[in-house]
Design a protein around this motif. Structure first.
Motif, PDB file in Angstrom:
ATOM      1  N   GLU A   1      83.472  10.857 -49.343  1.00 28.54           N
ATOM      2  CA  GLU A   1      84.513  11.721 -49.157  1.00 28.54           C
ATOM      3  C   GLU A   1      84.976  12.630 -50.212  1.00 28.54           C
ATOM      4  O   GLU A   1      85.265  13.703 -50.320  1.00 28.54           O
ATOM      5  CB  GLU A   1      85.696  10.605 -49.329  1.00 28.54           C
ATOM      6  N   ASN A   2      84.404  12.224 -51.623  1.00 30.40           N
ATOM      7  CA  ASN A   2      84.723  12.949 -52.674  1.00 30.40           C
ATOM      8  C   ASN A   2      83.910  14.315 -52.888  1.00 30.40           C
ATOM      9  O   ASN A   2      84.224  15.392 -52.963  1.00 30.40           O
ATOM     10  CB  ASN A   2      84.234  12.194 -54.011  1.00 30.40           C
TER      11      ASN A   2
ATOM     12  N   ARG B   1      85.891  16.451 -49.633  1.00 28.15           N
ATOM     13  CA  ARG B   1      87.221  16.947 -50.105  1.00 28.15           C
ATOM     14  C   ARG B   1      87.584  17.654 -51.650  1.00 28.15           C
ATOM     15  O   ARG B   1      88.321  18.272 -51.770  1.00 28.15           O
ATOM     16  CB  ARG B   1      88.212  15.608 -49.782  1.00 28.15           C
ATOM     17  N   ASN B   2      86.771  16.947 -52.540  1.00 25.26           N
ATOM     18  CA  ASN B   2      87.264  17.266 -53.999  1.00 25.26           C
ATOM     19  C   ASN B   2      86.585  18.531 -54.558  1.00 25.26           C
ATOM     20  O   ASN B   2      85.492  18.789 -53.918  1.00 25.26           O
ATOM     21  CB  ASN B   2      87.183  15.956 -54.873  1.00 25.26           C
TER      22      ASN B   2
ATOM     23  N   LEU C   1      87.517  18.463 -43.349  1.00 27.95           N
ATOM     24  CA  LEU C   1      88.821  17.758 -43.488  1.00 27.95           C
ATOM     25  C   LEU C   1      88.979  16.628 -42.519  1.00 27.95           C
ATOM     26  O   LEU C   1      89.073  15.509 -42.929  1.00 27.95           O
ATOM     27  CB  LEU C   1      90.071  18.728 -42.989  1.00 27.95           C
TER      28      LEU C   1
ATOM     29  N   SER D   1      88.343   8.541 -45.583  1.00 31.50           N
ATOM     30  CA  SER D   1      89.264   7.905 -46.268  1.00 31.50           C
ATOM     31  C   SER D   1      90.000   6.604 -45.473  1.00 31.50           C
ATOM     32  O   SER D   1      90.139   5.781 -46.132  1.00 31.50           O
ATOM     33  CB  SER D   1      90.290   9.085 -46.663  1.00 31.50           C
TER      34      SER D   1
ATOM     35  N   ARG E   1      92.297  25.005 -56.170  1.00 39.02           N
ATOM     36  CA  ARG E   1      91.539  24.077 -56.243  1.00 39.02           C
ATOM     37  C   ARG E   1      91.357  23.345 -57.678  1.00 39.02           C
ATOM     38  O   ARG E   1      91.229  22.378 -57.733  1.00 39.02           O
ATOM     39  CB  ARG E   1      90.182  24.460 -55.704  1.00 39.02           C
TER      40      ARG E   1
ATOM     41  N   ALA F   1      86.299  14.004 -44.013  1.00 46.48           N
ATOM     42  CA  ALA F   1      86.828  13.523 -44.954  1.00 46.48           C
ATOM     43  C   ALA F   1      87.961  12.505 -44.829  1.00 46.48           C
ATOM     44  O   ALA F   1      88.243  11.367 -45.562  1.00 46.48           O
ATOM     45  CB  ALA F   1      87.456  14.582 -45.951  1.00 46.48           C
ATOM     46  N   ASP F   2      88.850  12.850 -43.882  1.00 46.05           N
ATOM     47  CA  ASP F   2      90.006  11.977 -43.534  1.00 46.05           C
ATOM     48  C   ASP F   2      89.524  10.638 -42.753  1.00 46.05           C
ATOM     49  O   ASP F   2      89.848   9.489 -43.112  1.00 46.05           O
ATOM     50  CB  ASP F   2      90.839  12.658 -42.451  1.00 46.05           C
TER      51      ASP F   2
ATOM     52  N   ASN G   1      91.344  19.530 -55.338  1.00 50.00           N
ATOM     53  CA  ASN G   1      90.914  19.372 -54.030  1.00 50.00           C
ATOM     54  C   ASN G   1      90.434  20.605 -53.779  1.00 50.00           C
ATOM     55  O   ASN G   1      90.794  21.661 -53.740  1.00 50.00           O
ATOM     56  CB  ASN G   1      92.334  19.050 -53.138  1.00 50.00           C
ATOM     57  N   ARG G   2      89.101  20.444 -53.107  1.00 49.83           N
ATOM     58  CA  ARG G   2      88.266  21.530 -52.387  1.00 49.83           C
ATOM     59  C   ARG G   2      88.830  21.933 -51.062  1.00 49.83           C
ATOM     60  O   ARG G   2      89.089  23.228 -50.974  1.00 49.83           O
ATOM     61  CB  ARG G   2      86.785  21.314 -52.128  1.00 49.83           C
ATOM     62  N   ILE G   3      89.400  21.069 -50.322  1.00 47.13           N
ATOM     63  CA  ILE G   3      90.123  21.491 -49.101  1.00 47.13           C
ATOM     64  C   ILE G   3      91.522  21.399 -49.307  1.00 47.13           C
ATOM     65  O   ILE G   3      92.101  20.276 -49.364  1.00 47.13           O
ATOM     66  CB  ILE G   3      89.547  20.448 -47.892  1.00 47.13           C
TER      67      ILE G   3
END
Length: 531
Positions: free
Chosen positions: A487-488, A491-492, A48, A55, A31, A51-52, A36-38
């Motif tokens: 998203e950040n 996901r991040n 996920l 995105s 990570r 987040a997708d 990326n966290r995921i």
């Protein structure tokens, strides 16, 4: 304490914990190294998915803004070129205005006409050739074009630009055939009175003619009534004022103007009376049937053209009447701002004072040069005759788009307003401009003025669409930024938190390895018992 050598439970449990710590430390390490966290769907399946989706929306918003920028680029090209057309129309207007000045000789007007034609050709080329990436923008084919700005289906804006080619710019017009005149002569024999006066109920001039405003007559433009103020005679100025003040017609861009200039059909001959003769000359201006100016010629008098002009102008000023008189090459010229001009002349001759004749064509531009009012007295009786005439002004109505009208009862092609009783406006484009005469130059001003209004309207519409698209771009850019931030968050990696986790796992690994060594040493205690 029980000691066994076949199974070391403490070492096994410590080893399992060490494997979990290693897995957690490795995931934390990945990570931190990837940001990326995921790392896989197993890490956070719901996160996920969200987040997708975020995105996809962010990417679509970014593409939508690129679509907007493309649309703005095309519209900016169109707006700039419409601005060039406006500048050329403005030049055409001033040249037509110059040509309307009768100080210009025919050669000067011909030169102005050539300049105007060159400008019209330039406008045609701009309208035909302006494009973006091969797509014509100003020839009328750029219509119902869709700019997809949003992240979802049907998030679109539809734009279109009307043609600004020279053959599509101009004015839809109703052009009256005036000024038009009607007249009724009068001839009275000895012992009789003949009255064909302006306001007489029996006068033929006001019976069944299109200049008279009667019950049942119509005055409609684009379905809007424009007859307010009409009382007795049809009056182009009144109708034009009604058109210009009607908000519904203003919204359609429909305007009007009126004019009325009468040049006498006959050269002036002084009016002379003897001791038994007299005359009364009444002028009516506008729609009502009340005399606005009265001029009397008493016995043993002479009325010259100069005297007549002086009296008309003086009494018009005193009475607040909008009419002016002047002399042009021995003829009387009367001018109003479009108001109808009515004339009533009464000639009287006493018994034994002979025949007294006044020609009305000395006063108005009548179609006949001999429209007489004659009082034929003899030794057996006197005579009084009253004749009348009227001249309705020219009405010009114009608008950027086609419109209909209904002037039933007040217009024929030869009387009244001088147009068909009803119908639709006719379109005159820039190619119809002809400034070689004053009359045509004045009409050219109307055409160009309406063309300028249309070009300006198109230009402002383009500007409004650009502003709208820019506002959408600004809003979507903020949405894009917020969506990417959302998203950040999902996901991040949060590096501060993840470094704390990594250090924790690293310490656990180090302690786990040490404790595993201790656990592996426990079975060795059995050897102490075997010594």
């Amino acid at each position: 304490m029980a000691l066994r050598i076949n199974f070391n439970a403490e070492a096994t449990v410590t080893h399992t914990a060490l494997l979990r710590n290693e897995r957690a430390m490795n995931k934390s390490l990945l990570r931190i190294s990837t940001g990326n966290r995921i790392l896989s769907a197993a890490d956070d399946a719901a996160g996920l998915f969200i987040a997708d989706q975020l995105s996809v929306v962010a990417a679509a918003l970014d593409q939508g803004n690129r679509n907007i920028q493309t649309g703005i680029s095309a519209l900016q090209i169109a707006e700039t070129n419409v601005g060039q057309i406006f500048e050329k129309l403005q030049t055409i207007y001033t040249k037509a205005q110059s040509a309307a000045n009768d100080i210009n000789d025919p050669n000067a007007r011909s030169a102005l006409q050539r300049d105007i034609q060159n400008l019209v050709d330039a406008i045609q080329k701009i309208g035909t050739d302006t494009e973006y990436n091969g797509i014509k923008l100003l020839d009328g084919t750029f219509s119902d074009k869709v700019i997809h700005y949003g992240a979802r289906a049907n998030q679109t804006i539809t734009v279109g630009i009307d043609s600004v080619k020279a053959n599509d710019l101009g004015a839809n017009m109703i052009i009256g055939g005036g000024p038009l005149t009607n007249a009724v002569s009068a001839s009275a024999q000895a012992g009789s009175t003949v009255t064909n006066g302006y306001i007489a109920s029996t006068g033929a001039v006001q019976t069944g003619t299109a200049w008279r405003w009667d019950t049942g007559d119509q005055a409609l433009v684009a379905g809007i009534g424009v007859s307010d103020g009409l009382s007795f005679a049809v009056d182009a100025k009144t109708i034009a004022d009604n058109i210009n003040s009607a908000s519904a017609l203003q919204n359609l861009g429909i305007t009007a103007r009126a004019s009325n200039t009468s040049t006498a059909a006959a050269q002036w001959t002084d009016i002379q009376t003897n001791a038994g003769q007299s005359a009364t000359i009444n002028f009516f201006v506008g729609s009502d049937n009340t005399a606005d100016i009265t001029i009397t010629v008493g016995a043993n008098s002479v009325l010259t053209l100069s005297d007549l002009v002086t009296q008309i102008n003086s009494k018009a000023s005193q009475n607040g009447v909008n009419i002016t008189a002047k002399i042009d090459q021995g003829r009387l010229v009367l001018t109003t701002e479009g108001e109808t001009i009515g004339l009533e002349i009464t000639a009287a001759s006493a018994q034994s004072y002979g025949t007294f004749t006044i020609n009305m064509s000395q006063f108005l531009g009548l179609s006949s040069a001999t429209t007489n009012v004659t009082a034929a007295a003899t030794s057996t009786g006197s005579a009084t005759a009253t004749g009348s005439a009227i001249q309705v002004g020219e009405l010009v109505v114009m608008g950027p788009d086609s419109f209909n009208y209904n002037f039933t009862g007040i217009a024929t092609t030869s009387e009244g307003l001088g147009v068909a009783a009803s119908g639709n406006s006719s379109f005159k484009n820039l190619y119809s401009i002809d400034v070689t005469t004053n009359e045509n130059a004045e009409l050219a001003l109307d055409i160009v003025k309406t063309a300028i209004q249309k070009a300006d309207k198109i230009r402002t519409q383009i500007g409004s669409v650009i502003n709208n698209l820019q506002a959408i771009w600004d809003g979507q850019k903020a949405s894009y930024d917020n969506t990417k931030e959302a998203e950040n968050v999902i996901r991040n990696t949060d590096f501060a938190a993840e470094m704390s986790t990594f250090v924790t796992m690293q310490i656990r690994m180090q302690s786990g390895v040490a404790m595993l060594a201790q656990a592996n040493a426990l079975p060795q205690l059995v050897l102490q018992l075997l010594r």
